[in-house]
Design a protein around this motif. Structure first.
Motif, mmCIF file in Angstrom:
data_model
loop_
_atom_site.group_PDB
_atom_site.id
_atom_site.type_symbol
_atom_site.label_atom_id
_atom_site.label_comp_id
_atom_site.label_asym_id
_atom_site.label_seq_id
_atom_site.Cartn_x
_atom_site.Cartn_y
_atom_site.Cartn_z
ATOM 1 N N GLY A 77 1.820 35.252 -99.650
ATOM 2 C CA GLY A 77 1.642 36.456 -98.873
ATOM 3 C C GLY A 77 2.754 37.175 -98.667
ATOM 4 O O GLY A 77 3.889 36.798 -99.157
ATOM 5 N N THR A 78 2.555 38.466 -98.366
ATOM 6 C CA THR A 78 3.661 39.508 -98.133
ATOM 7 C C THR A 78 3.511 40.569 -96.994
ATOM 8 O O THR A 78 2.574 40.857 -96.735
ATOM 9 C CB THR A 78 4.028 40.016 -99.633
ATOM 10 O OG1 THR A 78 5.339 40.995 -99.345
ATOM 11 C CG2 THR A 78 2.736 41.146 -100.013
ATOM 12 N N VAL A 79 4.531 40.795 -96.625
ATOM 13 C CA VAL A 79 4.600 42.158 -95.497
ATOM 14 C C VAL A 79 5.117 43.352 -96.299
ATOM 15 O O VAL A 79 5.252 44.333 -95.848
ATOM 16 C CB VAL A 79 5.450 41.850 -94.125
ATOM 17 C CG1 VAL A 79 4.779 40.714 -93.469
ATOM 18 C CG2 VAL A 79 7.013 41.600 -94.546
ATOM 19 N N GLN A 80 5.402 43.152 -97.562
ATOM 20 C CA GLN A 80 6.073 44.349 -98.379
ATOM 21 C C GLN A 80 4.997 45.244 -98.789
ATOM 22 O O GLN A 80 3.833 44.720 -99.374
ATOM 23 C CB GLN A 80 6.686 43.621 -99.615
ATOM 24 C CG GLN A 80 8.090 42.912 -99.079
ATOM 25 C CD GLN A 80 8.758 42.557 -100.195
ATOM 26 O OE1 GLN A 80 9.654 43.537 -100.756
ATOM 27 N NE2 GLN A 80 8.866 41.238 -100.810
ATOM 28 N N SER A 81 5.340 46.468 -99.155
ATOM 29 C CA SER A 81 4.204 47.589 -99.722
ATOM 30 C C SER A 81 4.423 47.805 -101.156
ATOM 31 O O SER A 81 5.412 47.445 -101.677
ATOM 32 C CB SER A 81 4.227 48.803 -98.782
ATOM 33 O OG SER A 81 5.722 49.209 -98.768
ATOM 34 N N GLU A 82 3.383 47.972 -101.430
ATOM 35 C CA GLU A 82 3.235 48.441 -103.150
ATOM 36 C C GLU A 82 3.569 49.981 -103.216
ATOM 37 O O GLU A 82 3.307 50.760 -102.196
ATOM 38 C CB GLU A 82 1.912 48.340 -103.872
ATOM 39 C CG GLU A 82 1.412 46.854 -103.616
ATOM 40 C CD GLU A 82 2.464 45.874 -104.673
ATOM 41 O OE1 GLU A 82 2.966 46.424 -105.602
ATOM 42 O OE2 GLU A 82 2.212 44.736 -104.491
#
Length: 198
Positions: A109-114
């Motif tokens: 999982g991640t909180v980073q954006s694409e």
């Protein structure tokens, strides 16, 4: 007798007028020449100005060439560094004792954006997420020692070398890969027979 005197006087007046006109023309010519001489740049000044302009252009070209050379040198250094890192990875693979598992994990999982851009700064959220993925794959949590996390060969992978305090000489090498919008996924864990960072 009177007649010749008048004639002489008229002749003198005409001559005076003619002389005055001639003096005026000469004065105008003198002023014109003086303006040309003192206020128009000489040929040598124009040549000097042209030479200075050419010198400035040459300096700009030299600076541009130096900048291009610096960029090319930086590319060569990056390429050499990548080759050295790949060689280190190959040497580590030769020293590997045991491949524990391969591809059995899920993305963390991640909180980073694409679009995702890899960042190896320790105070960046990406470092925390890479560390979490490596902990997930190895089972090392509070007592983990991170020896190194580096590029895995492209902009979507990384390789970390970690251990706990009791097993510093035989660390794990963990390969992780970025899954779009799902975060880092461990794909390989190898236990090394020696620690290349000790």
């Amino acid at each position: 007798m009177n007649y010749s005197t008048r004639y002489d006087q008229r002749k003198k007046r005409r001559l005076n007028r003619l002389l005055n006109v001639a003096i005026g023309i000469v004065a105008i010519l003198i002023i014109y020449v003086a303006v040309k001489v003192f206020f128009t740049p000489s040929a040598s000044e124009e040549v000097i100005a042209d030479l200075e302009q050419e010198q400035q252009q040459e300096e700009q070209q030299e600076q541009s060439t130096e900048t291009e050379q610096t960029i090319e040198n930086d590319r060569d250094i990056d390429s050499t560094q990548e080759e050295v890192e790949n060689e280190e990875l190959r040497e580590e693979e030769e020293d590997a004792e045991e491949e524990l598992s391969d591809g059995e994990w899920q993305p963390i999982g991640t909180v980073q954006s694409e679009p995702f851009q890899i960042n190896f700064s320790k105070d960046h959220v990406n470092w925390k997420e890479m560390t979490h993925a490596i902990q997930y794959a190895t089972g090392l949590y509070d007592d983990i020692i991170i020896w190194r996390i580096e590029n895995g060969g492209d902009s979507m992978s990384a390789v970390g070398t970690v251990s706990d305090a009791a097993n510093k000489n035989t660390p794990y090498r963990v390969r992780i890969e970025w899954v779009t919008e799902r975060g880092w996924k461990p794909v390989e864990v190898i236990k090394l027979s020696s620690n290349p960072y000790l």
